[in-house]
Design a protein around this motif. Structure first.
Motif, mmCIF file in Angstrom:
data_model
loop_
_atom_site.group_PDB
_atom_site.id
_atom_site.type_symbol
_atom_site.label_atom_id
_atom_site.label_comp_id
_atom_site.label_asym_id
_atom_site.label_seq_id
_atom_site.Cartn_x
_atom_site.Cartn_y
_atom_site.Cartn_z
ATOM 1 N N VAL A 55 0.862 -1.180 0.000
ATOM 2 C CA VAL A 55 0.000 0.000 0.000
ATOM 3 C C VAL A 55 0.897 1.227 0.000
ATOM 4 C CG1 VAL A 55 -1.768 1.321 1.206
ATOM 5 C CG2 VAL A 55 -1.869 -1.189 1.196
ATOM 6 N N VAL A 56 0.804 2.019 -1.068
ATOM 7 C CA VAL A 56 1.588 3.241 -1.191
ATOM 8 C C VAL A 56 0.738 4.424 -0.738
ATOM 9 C CG1 VAL A 56 2.897 4.744 -2.731
ATOM 10 C CG2 VAL A 56 2.861 2.273 -3.139
ATOM 11 N N LEU A 57 1.210 5.123 0.250
ATOM 12 C CA LEU A 57 0.572 6.346 0.726
ATOM 13 C C LEU A 57 1.227 7.478 -0.053
ATOM 14 C CD1 LEU A 57 0.708 5.181 4.407
ATOM 15 C CD2 LEU A 57 -1.270 5.071 2.875
ATOM 16 N N ASP A 58 0.550 7.904 -1.104
ATOM 17 C CA ASP A 58 1.135 8.667 -2.210
ATOM 18 C C ASP A 58 0.999 10.163 -1.986
ATOM 19 O OD1 ASP A 58 1.402 10.007 -4.766
ATOM 20 O OD2 ASP A 58 1.211 8.056 -5.735
ATOM 21 N N SER A 59 2.119 10.818 -1.645
ATOM 22 C CA SER A 59 2.083 12.242 -1.321
ATOM 23 C C SER A 59 1.885 13.134 -2.544
ATOM 24 C CB SER A 59 3.369 12.647 -0.595
ATOM 25 O OG SER A 59 4.496 12.427 -1.416
ATOM 26 N N HIS A 60 1.932 12.578 -3.741
ATOM 27 C CA HIS A 60 1.706 13.384 -4.948
ATOM 28 C C HIS A 60 0.250 13.374 -5.400
ATOM 29 C CE1 HIS A 60 5.730 14.457 -6.953
ATOM 30 N NE2 HIS A 60 5.919 14.306 -5.650
ATOM 31 N N TRP A 61 -0.544 12.486 -4.853
ATOM 32 C CA TRP A 61 -1.929 12.344 -5.299
ATOM 33 C C TRP A 61 -2.827 13.126 -4.343
ATOM 34 C CZ3 TRP A 61 -4.962 7.074 -4.992
ATOM 35 C CH2 TRP A 61 -6.235 7.258 -5.542
ATOM 36 N N ALA A 62 -3.176 14.336 -4.751
ATOM 37 C CA ALA A 62 -3.952 15.229 -3.888
ATOM 38 C C ALA A 62 -5.428 15.167 -4.248
ATOM 39 C CB ALA A 62 -3.447 16.664 -4.025
ATOM 40 N N THR A 63 -6.247 14.738 -3.293
ATOM 41 C CA THR A 63 -7.698 14.789 -3.436
ATOM 42 C C THR A 63 -8.211 15.962 -2.598
ATOM 43 O OG1 THR A 63 -8.004 13.220 -1.616
ATOM 44 C CG2 THR A 63 -7.809 12.306 -3.847
ATOM 45 N N THR A 64 -9.529 16.190 -2.631
ATOM 46 C CA THR A 64 -10.040 17.406 -1.993
ATOM 47 C C THR A 64 -11.117 17.163 -0.945
ATOM 48 O OG1 THR A 64 -9.539 18.669 -4.004
ATOM 49 C CG2 THR A 64 -11.053 19.692 -2.422
ATOM 50 N N VAL A 65 -12.121 16.361 -1.249
ATOM 51 C CA VAL A 65 -13.246 16.224 -0.315
ATOM 52 C C VAL A 65 -13.303 14.847 0.341
ATOM 53 C CG1 VAL A 65 -14.613 17.921 -1.572
ATOM 54 C CG2 VAL A 65 -14.886 15.495 -2.116
ATOM 55 N N GLU A 66 -12.298 14.007 0.097
ATOM 56 C CA GLU A 66 -12.288 12.661 0.651
ATOM 57 C C GLU A 66 -10.920 12.044 0.391
ATOM 58 O OE1 GLU A 66 -15.367 10.877 -1.646
ATOM 59 O OE2 GLU A 66 -14.357 11.372 -3.513
#
Length: 300
Positions: A55-66
């Motif tokens: 499981v990669v906790l990806d600091s480049h993948w920015a979501t907004t409401v969830e």
């Protein structure tokens, strides 16, 4: 019952997928320690057969409401970075996902007072915080295929989340892993302090030496936290998050916070093993630190 078999704070910087000759040109003839560190980590951990899913906790993948978990059966394609297309261009990736675990994480959202959605859209973008590390840790001899039987999935950071929100996601992830039969490796993919040099100066700071970190204060803050992590003092890292945020850790350090949320937070005392030196990347602080599962579990 599932468990986290190991976890790490790992650097995904673009230089790790550049040819060695280019890496040395940027670094006064020396190679970065990040690449041999990943090779050793693969030999020590990722080439083993005692885990199912990364499981990669990806600091480049920015979501907004969830928070969003990838839930595809398989992810495959060619990756070109919108940020640095000259250096990361048409990189192949192909690996099975873990939709069962992705949906299990979402089922624990209400319990922990957060918002998590699994997405199985085949057109969902992928980011180099995942691809670069898979290229070193998850690919077999054929660069188009992942290691047999090893699933990879990613979870994005929510840009409206704060420290408590990231910990809540981690708690949900920990519960989901425990509720399945998965043995999981967690990767907190991202940096420590994260301020880039301005464009007119940036080419003077491409070498890996920590003297190129954006400020001496940021370097000192990073090195203090590395010392705490090596000692297993995760409580100190958590208790000083307000101070660390002043040095703009990547993604508000959400990648690490989600990881430690899954490992028991302040109750986790697992010491870290360095797989690289502390290095600069155009002003930002980078390191590989791996945490082995303690014999008595993560929260002792």
């Amino acid at each position: 019952m599932g468990e986290v078999a190991g976890a790490g704070l790992l650097a995904h910087v673009p230089t790790i997928v550049l040819p060695e000759v280019t890496r040395r040109e940027l670094n006064h003839g020396e190679d970065t320690t990040l690449v041999p560190g990943l090779r050793k980590l693969r030999a020590d951990v990722f080439d083993r057969d005692d885990y199912d899913t990364v499981v990669v906790l990806d600091s480049h993948w920015a979501t907004t409401v969830e928070f969003v978990t990838t839930a595809q059966e398989r992810r495959a394609g060619l990756y070109t970075s919108e940020e640095l297309p000259r250096g990361m261009c048409r990189m192949p990736y192909d690996f099975p996902g873990d939709p069962e675990l992705a949906r299990a994480v979402a089922r624990y959202a209400d319990k922990h007072g957060t918002y998590i959605t699994p997405i199985d859209d085949p057109y969902l973008p992928i980011f180099y915080a995942t691809v670069n590390l898979w290229t070193h840790l998850g690919v077999r001899d054929d660069p188009y295929l992942g290691l047999p039987g090893k699933r990879w999935m990613s979870i994005g950071v929510c840009q409206t989340a704060d420290t408590e929100d990231f910990l809540r996601l981690g708690r949900a992830l920990g519960d989901a892993i425990a509720a399945t039969d998965r043995r999981v490796l967690l990767i907190a993919s991202g940096a420590l302090s994260h301020t880039f040099w301005p464009l007119r100066a940036i080419r003077h700071h491409e070498a890996s030496g920590p003297e190129h970190i954006f400020t001496p204060e940021a370097r000192a803050a990073d090195e203090q936290r590395i010392a705490w992590l090596r000692d297993g003092d995760h409580a100190r890292v958590l208790d000083t998050m307000p101070e660390f945020l002043a040095y703009k850790p990547e993604a508000r350090f959400g990648h690490y916070l989600m990881m430690i949320g899954a490992l028991g937070e302040r109750a986790c005392t697992a010491p870290g093993r360095l797989y690289s030196r502390y290095e600069n990347s155009v002003g930002t602080g980078q390191v590989h630190i791996w945490f082995d599962r303690p014999e008595n579990g993560w929260a002792s």
